[in-house]
Design a protein around this motif. Sequence first.
Motif, PDB file in Angstrom:
ATOM      1  N   GLU A   6       0.878  -1.269  -0.039  1.00 43.99           N
ATOM      2  CA  GLU A   6      -0.187   0.101   0.008  1.00 43.99           C
ATOM      3  C   GLU A   6       0.835   1.330  -0.078  1.00 43.99           C
ATOM      4  N   GLY A   7       2.062   1.179  -0.037  1.00 44.22           N
ATOM      5  CA  GLY A   7       3.153   2.137  -0.212  1.00 44.22           C
ATOM      6  C   GLY A   7       3.249   2.864   1.116  1.00 44.22           C
ATOM      7  N   PHE A   8       3.106   2.600   2.466  1.00 41.42           N
ATOM      8  CA  PHE A   8       3.278   3.053   3.627  1.00 41.42           C
ATOM      9  C   PHE A   8       4.846   2.527   4.132  1.00 41.42           C
ATOM     10  N   TYR A   9       5.673   3.024   3.504  1.00 39.26           N
ATOM     11  CA  TYR A   9       7.017   2.421   3.643  1.00 39.26           C
ATOM     12  C   TYR A   9       7.787   2.713   5.118  1.00 39.26           C
ATOM     13  N   GLY A  10       7.378   4.077   5.709  1.00 38.57           N
ATOM     14  CA  GLY A  10       7.964   4.152   6.920  1.00 38.57           C
ATOM     15  C   GLY A  10       7.200   3.352   8.090  1.00 38.57           C
ATOM     16  N   LYS A  11       6.031   3.060   7.962  1.00 43.15           N
ATOM     17  CA  LYS A  11       5.508   2.122   8.871  1.00 43.15           C
ATOM     18  C   LYS A  11       5.597   0.670   8.776  1.00 43.15           C
ATOM     19  N   ALA A  12       6.241   0.416   7.671  1.00 42.59           N
ATOM     20  CA  ALA A  12       6.309  -0.793   7.178  1.00 42.59           C
ATOM     21  C   ALA A  12       7.824  -1.113   7.922  1.00 42.59           C
ATOM     22  N   ALA A  13       8.753  -0.178   7.833  1.00 38.74           N
ATOM     23  CA  ALA A  13      10.105  -0.422   8.464  1.00 38.74           C
ATOM     24  C   ALA A  13      10.126  -0.411   9.705  1.00 38.74           C
ATOM     25  N   ALA A  14       9.230   0.192  10.452  1.00 34.45           N
ATOM     26  CA  ALA A  14       8.842   0.235  11.833  1.00 34.45           C
ATOM     27  C   ALA A  14       8.291  -1.118  12.076  1.00 34.45           C
ATOM     28  N   PHE A  15       7.160  -1.777  11.625  1.00 34.26           N
ATOM     29  CA  PHE A  15       6.718  -2.770  11.829  1.00 34.26           C
ATOM     30  C   PHE A  15       7.978  -3.780  11.600  1.00 34.26           C
ATOM     31  N   SER A  16       8.772  -3.890  10.691  1.00 36.82           N
ATOM     32  CA  SER A  16       9.746  -4.998  10.575  1.00 36.82           C
ATOM     33  C   SER A  16      10.866  -4.823  11.794  1.00 36.82           C
ATOM     34  N   PHE A  17      11.183  -3.816  12.570  1.00 34.77           N
ATOM     35  CA  PHE A  17      12.065  -3.944  13.558  1.00 34.77           C
ATOM     36  C   PHE A  17      11.389  -4.106  14.627  1.00 34.77           C
ATOM     37  N   LEU A  18       9.982  -3.783  14.776  1.00 41.59           N
ATOM     38  CA  LEU A  18       9.164  -4.500  15.944  1.00 41.59           C
ATOM     39  C   LEU A  18       9.120  -6.082  15.819  1.00 41.59           C
ATOM     40  N   LEU A  19       9.075  -6.782  14.769  1.00 41.03           N
ATOM     41  CA  LEU A  19       9.216  -8.117  14.556  1.00 41.03           C
ATOM     42  C   LEU A  19      10.596  -8.671  14.790  1.00 41.03           C
ATOM     43  N   TRP A  20      11.658  -7.777  14.497  1.00 39.71           N
ATOM     44  CA  TRP A  20      13.060  -8.208  15.006  1.00 39.71           C
ATOM     45  C   TRP A  20      13.107  -8.255  16.289  1.00 39.71           C
ATOM     46  N   ALA A  21      12.297  -7.206  17.002  1.00 40.47           N
ATOM     47  CA  ALA A  21      12.671  -7.512  18.623  1.00 40.47           C
ATOM     48  C   ALA A  21      11.878  -8.448  19.033  1.00 40.47           C
ATOM     49  N   VAL A  22      10.908  -9.004  18.680  1.00 38.93           N
ATOM     50  CA  VAL A  22       9.820  -9.836  19.161  1.00 38.93           C
ATOM     51  C   VAL A  22      10.909 -11.176  18.862  1.00 38.93           C
ATOM     52  N   ALA A  23      11.212 -11.252  17.562  1.00 38.55           N
ATOM     53  CA  ALA A  23      12.204 -12.587  17.383  1.00 38.55           C
ATOM     54  C   ALA A  23      13.458 -12.586  18.448  1.00 38.55           C
ATOM     55  N   MET A  24      13.978 -11.827  18.657  1.00 37.32           N
ATOM     56  CA  MET A  24      15.216 -11.514  19.552  1.00 37.32           C
ATOM     57  C   MET A  24      14.852 -12.114  20.890  1.00 37.32           C
TER      58      MET A  24
END
Length: 347
Positions: free
Chosen positions: A314-332
């Motif tokens: 949908e083109g929300f690249y800033g929110k998508a980047a933030a979501f990816s780092f939230l997933l990284w934190a959960v995975a860690m």
Amino acid sequence: VGGTLFSKNFSPLRLRVFGGTEPFFKKVPRRKVLEVFVGSMRRKVYQSILAYCFIFPFLIIFIFFLLYPIFYSFYLSFHEVTVFSDWYDPFGDMEFVGLANYFYFLGDVEFWFSLGITLIYGLLTIPLGIFLSLVLALLLSSKLRFRNFFRSAYFLPNVLDLLVVGIIWTLIFSPHYGLLDRWMGRVGIRVFSDGVLSDPWTCLPVIALAMVLKGLGFGMVLFLGAIQNIPSTLYEAAEIDGANSWQRFRYITLPLVRPVILFMVITGTIASLTAFAEVYAMTSNTGGPTVEFLGKTVRAANLAGYFLYTYFAEGFYGKAAAFSFLLWAVAMVISYVNVRFLYRGGR
């Protein structure tokens, strides 16, 4: 470097480096010591340069295609970036929003629902996958006829792409003409008129089952390697002491394959958090049937990886980047808990 090498602690070994047979504590000329030292340093420098020359192509690829995108995505997560941003002046057109993108997800109902069903998906796939892989490895590590054929047959689905496997299982689960629907119809079972993938209660378990069956071969190979490296003398000694099959498995096999279990738990956690292709293929890029969650309509198979994809699409690249780092934190966090739990259980 001194001109005299002498110590009473050294044994009278022969110093072959200088081409002689004199004792090690004999006086050695300063010039020869320096020549040996400089030559040794030159060899080490040459070997280091040669090693860096071999890894240099990989470093270039790693920096430009992995390291730089990670830092750039982290930078994007603090900015409001959409498809309408000026990409000819990306840094000047971005609006700095700080932690707003992160707080947006923390207050989003759909985000928490996505994490919740991702947790359920992981609980369905990881334990079942480990259990079935271990069972297959135990069966195929015995002196079974045609065991090499069965090993190859079970490993073959792991070679196929996730998208291909998802499409195949979609055809199997399709209503009216799918294999599963026809077999159930022959025995008089008509539970899901629109198919199991169209029911919100069965959509996610069916996707999990398909992915477990696909990944069995990979886990089987890992367990086979670990089991075959266990010395047979351990089993023989346990058998002499009167241990039965279950006791040999519990006290010998299971503790020695614990590193493989830890590896499969961590990789399974990452695979669950990044699951996308299977949801894309088996739900026709919809995320599954709709359900109501805390007053909001959500998709029953909207896993975290697929949820992340929708923001990029949908083109929300800033929110998508933030979501990816939230997933990284959960995975860690999950990986750290798994490591501590499994290692503590193995002591």
